[in-house]
Design a protein around this motif. Structure first.
Motif, short mmCIF file in Angstrom:
data_model
loop_
_atom_site.label_atom_id
_atom_site.label_comp_id
_atom_site.label_asym_id
_atom_site.label_seq_id
_atom_site.Cartn_x
_atom_site.Cartn_y
_atom_site.Cartn_z
N THR A 117 -17.16 1.79 -1.20
CA THR A 117 -16.23 1.43 -2.26
C THR A 117 -16.76 1.93 -3.60
N ARG A 158 0.82 -1.21 0.00
CA ARG A 158 0.00 0.00 0.00
C ARG A 158 0.86 1.26 0.00
N TYR A 194 -6.16 -7.07 -1.31
CA TYR A 194 -5.51 -6.42 -2.44
C TYR A 194 -6.52 -5.92 -3.49
N TYR A 228 -8.69 -3.59 -5.60
CA TYR A 228 -8.36 -2.20 -5.93
C TYR A 228 -9.38 -1.60 -6.88
N ASN A 229 -9.40 -0.26 -6.87
CA ASN A 229 -10.26 0.48 -7.79
C ASN A 229 -9.61 0.52 -9.17
N TYR A 260 -8.11 2.61 2.71
CA TYR A 260 -8.22 1.16 2.70
C TYR A 260 -8.97 0.66 3.95
N GLY A 295 -9.52 -4.34 1.22
CA GLY A 295 -9.02 -3.66 0.04
C GLY A 295 -9.27 -2.18 0.04
N GLU A 296 -9.26 -1.63 -1.17
CA GLU A 296 -9.35 -0.19 -1.36
C GLU A 296 -10.78 0.32 -1.20
N ARG A 316 -14.73 -3.16 -8.11
CA ARG A 316 -13.29 -3.24 -7.86
C ARG A 316 -12.74 -4.45 -8.60
N LYS A 372 2.19 1.73 -3.47
CA LYS A 372 1.13 2.19 -4.37
C LYS A 372 0.88 3.68 -4.17
#
Length: 169
Positions: free
Chosen positions: A111, A8, A134, A136-137, A36, A164-165, A116, A11
């Protein structure tokens, strides 16, 4: 530091400083990091994916209205808070990577509403590591210049995937 925490941080550095970041220059100026869910070990699975006998090509419409082709590879089921959920896995026909687009019950409040993604890899003996921490968008969540496949209806879950995100905005 866990591997997830390190991932993260890397990223966030990429998003803030790299010229290939999906963020526009003005977005990068005030960027302090993505949001997150806390790491959730209960949403990390080693599971068999049941490949389909007829792995047909399917078309996914993107956020900009174009289309992308994938092979509908197989499916897997897992349990979240006592509920069984099933997702379909897709494979890129040219590069062979496995793609798991999904929408869950956290969207759109917590989210990204369009869904995602999760990149998954086989780990041997027909098993795959599926770690929703993990998730993610897609890049289209950050600005409209990106074209992202929209998860198909069959990958819309009624359960909450609290891993996740989170939403960018």
């Amino acid at each position: 530091m866990t591997a997830l925490t390190e991932f993260r941080q890397q990223k966030d550095e990429f998003f803030k400083h790299d010229w290939q970041s999906p963020l526009e220059a003005d977005q990068r100026q005030n960027f302090t990091g993505l949001k997150y869910y806390p790491e959730n070990p209960a949403l990390r699975f080693t599971l068999p994916i049941m490949p389909y006998a007829d792995q047909e090509r399917v078309t996914m419409i993107t956020s900009t209205g174009s289309a992308r082709e994938y092979v509908k590879y197989g499916q897997f089921s897992f349990e979240v808070n006592g509920e069984v959920a099933t997702l379909h896995v897709y494979q890129d026909p040219e590069n062979g990577y496995f793609f798991l687009p999904f929408v869950d019950a956290t969207a759109p409040e917590e989210t990204y509403g369009a869904g995602r993604y999760l990149d998954i890899e086989p780990i041997g003996d027909s098993q795959f590591l599926i770690d929703f921490n993990y998730a993610y968008n897609p890049y289209c969540a950050y600005n409209d210049k990106w074209s992202c496949p929209i998860p198909p209806k069959e990958n819309r879950l009624k359960v909450r995937i609290e891993a996740g995100e989170k939403n960018f905005k």
